[in-house]
Design a protein around this motif. Structure first.
Motif: not given
Length: 602
Positions: A481-483, A572
Motif C-alpha cells: 500500500n502507500e506505506n 511522491q
C-alpha cells in the motif's frame, strides 16, 4: 505501555540542580557528570539495601571469622540482602550524615563495604578519584544530604530500570548539551524499544512459551533494551505471556553507561556477569561459540571504529585485512562464484560492523534460529559503491535471505539527532510468505507520530500506542500500500560494468589496434549500474547505445553491488504550481502591501 517521561522530569530537574547548588566553582561543567551519575547509582543501590541493612551486618559480624567467602550468606533472603549484592559497612548514606566531622573517612569505609560486583561499578565510574576533591572543597556533607532528600525517589520500588535508564540518558544528554560535547551515540526512546520488542517477539510468540532463551545487546547502554525486552516477553498481562526463562547478555564500552547497566541488572536480580565491559568489535567479552535467540540494539552510527581496526587489522587502512571469522564471509562475485571476502565498512562509521557481529551470533535455523532488531541511520542503506565493504555486507544479508523488513521512523524522534533513522528486522527463520522478499515500511509521515508539547533535546515527536499498533499492522499484514512496499531480494542488486569509448584522431576517426579493435580512451572510461534482474546486453542496447553508439562494455572488472534506495520507493511527486496561479498570488500580495503602506502614511 509507553513510559510517562514527563512524570520523571521533576526528579531529573532536582538531580540537575545538585550540580549548580553543590558543584559550582568546585568542578568544571564538563566534570559534573563524574559526580552526579555515580552518586545517583549509589543512592539507588543504597535504598535497595536499606531494609536489610541490619540483617546483613548481623550475619557479617557473626560469620566473618568463621567462613572465608560470605557472599552466599550475605545475598540470601534469610540471612542477607536477598539481592545479588550487599554492603558490610556500618553506614548507609543517611547514617553518614550523623557524623559530619568524620564524613569523608566514613564515606570511604562505606564504599569499601560494597560487594565485589558493585566495586566494579564504582571503579568504572572512577568515583574514588573524586573523594580527595570532596574533602578539599568541603562538599561531602551537602552532596550526600542532597541525594538523601525525600524529593529524590530513586529506590527500585519507586523507579523501574526502564525509567532509570531514561533518567540517565536524559541527564547525559543535558551534560553533553551544556558542554557542547558530541554524544557520539543516540539513546533510544522507550517507545522505539517497545516497537522493536514487539516486532522481534510477536511473530514467534507461540514458539517461546516454554524453554530458555538468550537475549543480547552488543551496545547495551543503560540496558533498557534488555530489561524492557524481557519484561515484554514475560509480562503475564502482556501480548506474549511467555513462561520461559530469559537470560540477558550485553556489552558496553563506555564506563559510565556500563556501570549504570550493571547496577540495574543487580537491582533486577539478573546475572551481572552477563554484562561485559569493552568494545564488542575488538574485545568481545563472551565465548566465541555463544549464540543468542534474540538481539536488539542501537549501535553508534557516524562514529569512528579506527581503534578497533587497529586491534583487528593485519593490513593497512586502505586495504583492511581482518583475521576474524565474523568479518570474513563468502559472497558471490560477478561470475556467481562464492569468494571469501573481508567485509568492513569505512573507518569513520562502524554501524554495519555491528550487524555483521550479530549475524555471527545467530543460532542455526535447526536450533530455532534468531531474530534481530537494529536501529541504523540512512547511510547503511546505500553508502559504498559496488565492491565496497558496505555493499558487500548488504549483499551477504540479502543473498542469504536474512532481511525481513526495514522501517523508516519519523525524524526528530531521538534525543540528540534529528536525522532519518530505520529499524532493520533480520531473521534466519522467515515465514514462508516472506522467503526471498523484503518489506519496506514508511512510518515517517505525521500519521505515525504525535508532536510533543515540549521537546526533549532534539526529540520533538513521539509514538503513541496507537502508532506502534499501526506499524505492527503494516508488518503483519504484509501487503503493498502507500506505506508498505514488498520487493524480491534481487531487486536491490546490480552489476557495475565498465563502459569504454574509443580514441579518435585529429580527423575524428576511431583509432584501432592491430586486430582492428577500437582503442579505448582512458579519460572517457565510465561505469554503468545494470539492475540484476535485467540482461546486461539488452540493458546496454536500450540505455547506453542510443546516446553513445560507439561505446562498449566488458565483463572483466565488473562488480556486484547492493543498495536499498528507500526514499525512491516512497517518493511522491508534487506538481509545480501553474504560473498564472503564482502571478495572481503575487498581485494579491502587492495589493495588500500597498493598502498597508497607505494606512501607515495616513
Amino acid at each position: 505501555m509507553n513510559l510517562d517521561t514527563q512524570s520523571l522530569q521533576p526528579i531529573i530537574n532536582f538531580i540537575w540542580t545538585v550540580a549548580d547548588d553543590v558543584l559550582i566553582n568546585k568542578y568544571l561543567e564538563n566534570q559534573y557528570q563524574d559526580v552526579i551519575l555515580p552518586m545517583t547509582v549509589l543512592r539507588r543501590l543504597d535504598l535497595a539495601l536499606e531494609p536489610s541493612k541490619d540483617q546483613v551486618l548481623l550475619t557479617h559480624n557473626e560469620f566473618k571469622s568463621k567462613i572465608d567467602n560470605l557472599s552466599g550468606l550475605l545475598t540470601s533472603k534469610d540471612h542477607g540482602s536477598g539481592l545479588a549484592f550487599y554492603n558490610t559497612s556500618p553506614y548507609t548514606m543517611k547514617r553518614l550524615l550523623a557524623d559530619p566531622k568524620n564524613i569523608d573517612a566514613n564515606l570511604l569505609d562505606y564504599l569499601n563495604g560494597f560487594s565485589e560486583n558493585v566495586q566494579d561499578i564504582i571503579s568504572k565510574f572512577k568515583f574514588r578519584n573524586q573523594l580527595e576533591t570532596f574533602e578539599n572543597t568541603g562538599i561531602t556533607f551537602s552532596l550526600i544530604e542532597k541525594f538523601c532528600n525525600p524529593k529524590v525517589e530513586l529506590g527500585p520500588d519507586k523507579i523501574s530500570p526502564m525509567a532509570m535508564g531514561y533518567m540517565f540518558e536524559d541527564l547525559i544528554r543535558r551534560f553533553n548539551e551544556k558542554t557542547n560535547a558530541a554524544a557520539g551515540r543516540h539513546f533510544t526512546p522507550r517507545e522505539i524499544i517497545e516497537l522493536m520488542t514487539h516486532l522481534v517477539y510477536l511473530p514467534v510468540k507461540d514458539k517461546i512459551q516454554q524453554g530458555t532463551y538468550l537475549v543480547y545487546d552488543p551496545c547495551a547502554g543503560s540496558g533498557a533494551m534488555l530489561t524492557q525486552s524481557k519484561r515484554f516477553a514475560t509480562d503475564p498481562d502482556g501480548k506474549v505471556k511467555s513462561q520461559a526463562t530469559f537470560h540477558l547478555y550485553g556489552q558496553e564500552n563506555t564506563g559510565e553507561m556500563y556501570a549504570v547497566c550493571k547496577s540495574d541488572m543487580l537491582l533486577k536480580n539478573e546475572d551481572p556477569d552477563k554484562i561485559k565491559f569493552g568494545s564488542t568489535l575488538s574485545e568481545y567479552g563472551f565465548e566465541p561459540d555463544l549464540k543468542f535467540n534474540f538481539m536488539l540494539t542501537n549501535p553508534p552510527y557516524g562514529t569512528s571504529w579506527k581503534e578497533d581496526i587497529g586491534k583487528l587489522n593485519v593490513g593497512t587502512e586502505k586495504k583492511i585485512s581482518i583475521v576474524d571469522r565474523r568479518f570474513n564471509l563468502p559472497i558471490k562475485n560477478f561470475k556467481g562464484e562464492l569468494e571469501e571476502t573481508c567485509l568492513t565498512s569505512r573507518s569513520n562509521d562502524g554501524q554495519l560492523m555491528f550487524i555483521l557481529h550479530m549475524l555471527s551470533k545467530m543460532k542455526d535455523s535447526k536450533d530455532g534460529g534468531s531474530r534481530i532488531a537494529s536501529v541504523q541511520n540512512g547511510s547503511a542503506l546505500f553508502t559504498g559503491d559496488a565492491g565496497s565493504g558496505e555493499s558487500g555486507i548488504r549483499q551477504y544479508i540479502l543473498e542469504n535471505d536474512l532481511l525481513e523488513c526495514i522501517i523508516q521512523l519519523p525524524n526528530d524522534i531521538f534525543y540528540n539527532t534529528g536525522i532519518a533513522t530505520f529499524i532493520w528486522i533480520i531473521s534466519n527463520v522467515k515465514e514462508e510468505q516472506r522467503k526471498g522478499k523484503v518489506q519496506l515500511i514508511n512510518a515517517s509521515s505525521d500519521s505515525f507520530f504525535k508532536r510533543m508539547r515540549r521537546s526533549l533535546g532534539d526529540k520533538k515527536v513521539e509514538l503513541l500506542d496507537s502508532h506502534i499498533q499501526d506499524i505492527q499492522n503494516l508488518y503483519f499484514n504484509f501487503e503493498e500500500n502507500e506505506n508498505s512496499k514488498i520487493f524480491d531480494n534481487e531487486d536491490f542488486g546490480f552489476y557495475q560494468i565498465p563502459v569504454f569509448q574509443p580514441q579518435r584522431d585529429e580527423d575524428g576517426n576511431i583509432i584501432r589496434d592491430k586486430k582492428g579493435n577500437s582503442k579505448s580512451d582512458a579519460s572517457l572510461k565510465d561505469t554503468e549500474n545494470v539492475p540484476m534482474k535485467e540482461d546486461i546486453q539488452t540493458y546496454f542496447d536500450k540505455e547506453v547505445t542510443p546516446y553513445l553508439p560507439a561505446a562498449w562494455y566488458e565483463t572483466k572488472g565488473a562488480k556486484v553491488g547492493y543498495e536499498i534506495p528507500f526514499t525512491k520507493f516512497f517518493y511522491q511527486h508534487t506538481s509545480i504550481r501553474d504560473l498564472s496561479e503564482i502571478e495572481n498570488d503575487i498581485l494579491q500580495l502587492e495589493k495588500e502591501t500597498e493598502g498597508l503602506l497607505n494606512e501607515i502614511i495616513d
